[in-house]
Write an enzyme that holds these catalytic residues in place. Structure first.
Site, PDB file in Angstrom:
ATOM      1  N   CYS A   1       0.831  -1.211   0.000  1.00  0.00           N
ATOM      2  CA  CYS A   1       0.000   0.000   0.000  1.00  0.00           C
ATOM      3  C   CYS A   1       0.867   1.264   0.000  1.00  0.00           C
ATOM      4  O   CYS A   1       1.662   1.472  -0.899  1.00  0.00           O
ATOM      5  CB  CYS A   1      -0.981  -0.047   1.168  1.00  0.00           C
ATOM      6  N   HIS A   2       0.737   2.107   1.022  1.00  0.00           N
ATOM      7  CA  HIS A   2       1.516   3.343   1.110  1.00  0.00           C
ATOM      8  C   HIS A   2       2.935   3.131   1.637  1.00  0.00           C
ATOM      9  O   HIS A   2       3.707   4.073   1.727  1.00  0.00           O
ATOM     10  CB  HIS A   2       0.800   4.357   2.011  1.00  0.00           C
ATOM     11  N   ALA A   3       3.297   1.898   1.976  1.00  0.00           N
ATOM     12  CA  ALA A   3       4.639   1.620   2.505  1.00  0.00           C
ATOM     13  C   ALA A   3       5.734   1.957   1.501  1.00  0.00           C
ATOM     14  O   ALA A   3       6.883   2.156   1.880  1.00  0.00           O
ATOM     15  CB  ALA A   3       4.744   0.157   2.930  1.00  0.00           C
ATOM     16  N   GLY A   4       5.372   2.041   0.236  1.00  0.00           N
ATOM     17  CA  GLY A   4       6.334   2.429  -0.787  1.00  0.00           C
ATOM     18  C   GLY A   4       7.004   3.761  -0.487  1.00  0.00           C
ATOM     19  O   GLY A   4       8.144   3.997  -0.892  1.00  0.00           O
ATOM     20  N   TRP A   5       6.314   4.627   0.240  1.00  0.00           N
ATOM     21  CA  TRP A   5       6.899   5.915   0.615  1.00  0.00           C
ATOM     22  C   TRP A   5       8.204   5.730   1.382  1.00  0.00           C
ATOM     23  O   TRP A   5       9.137   6.512   1.225  1.00  0.00           O
ATOM     24  CB  TRP A   5       5.926   6.714   1.479  1.00  0.00           C
TER      25      TRP A   5
END
Length: 174
Positions: A106-110
């Site tokens: 999910c947003h962990a790519g940040w």
């Protein structure tokens, strides 16, 4: 128990996506892995987006990436906080250099973007950060799970079964 003697660091901060933390933690534990929750403070209760708590066993300053076989970064809004800690970015960089499994959903790519490790990698994430991922030099695809070397990425909670299986498979290879 194919993951017996494997040690995984799972990062935690407030507003993590509850399922994206707990589903991988429980599945890896079922396969014999030791999974340590690591946050800014040790023994602190962090609350997920939907109210499920997670208590950190260790603070970022208590652990070394070299002592772990893999790292998990859950999604939710926590990654926007996690990427601001120099210790977290160092964990990711050390794991990347050692080619140890890095799981992000999910947003962990940040967090991986801020650690500057996505150049030339094929990944996925929530479509909401697709532009961020591609601007960081990654090739983004809309698939449930993408494995590029030691990096295992996924989009969102419905993709958890193939994501965690791929991560566990990668960890078992180590």
């Amino acid at each position: 128990m194919r993951l017996k003697n494997k040690k995984v660091m799972a990062l935690v901060d407030h507003d993590f996506e509850d399922l994206e933390l707990w589903y991988p933690v429980l599945r890896l534990q079922e396969e014999g892995a030791q999974v340590d929750l690591v946050g800014m403070e040790a023994n602190k209760k962090y609350i997920g987006k939907y109210g499920v708590p997670a208590e950190s066993a260790y603070a970022f300053t208590d652990v070394q990436a070299d002592d772990y076989d893999a790292i998990l970064v859950p999604g939710g809004w926590a990654p926007d906080k996690l990427r601001r800690y120099s210790e977290v970015l160092e964990f990711i960089k050390v794991m990347d250099k050692a080619k140890k499994p890095i799981g992000q959903i999910c947003h962990a790519g940040w967090v991986l973007i801020s650690a500057d490790i996505l150049h030339g990698k094929k990944v996925t994430s929530t479509p909401g950060i697709k532009d961020d991922m591609t601007n960081a030099g990654a090739t983004w695809v809309d698939e449930a799970v993408v494995v590029d070397g030691h990096i295992v990425s996924s989009r969102r909670p419905p993709d958890l079964p193939p994501y965690v299986k791929a991560f566990a498979d990668k960890l078992a290879e180590q």
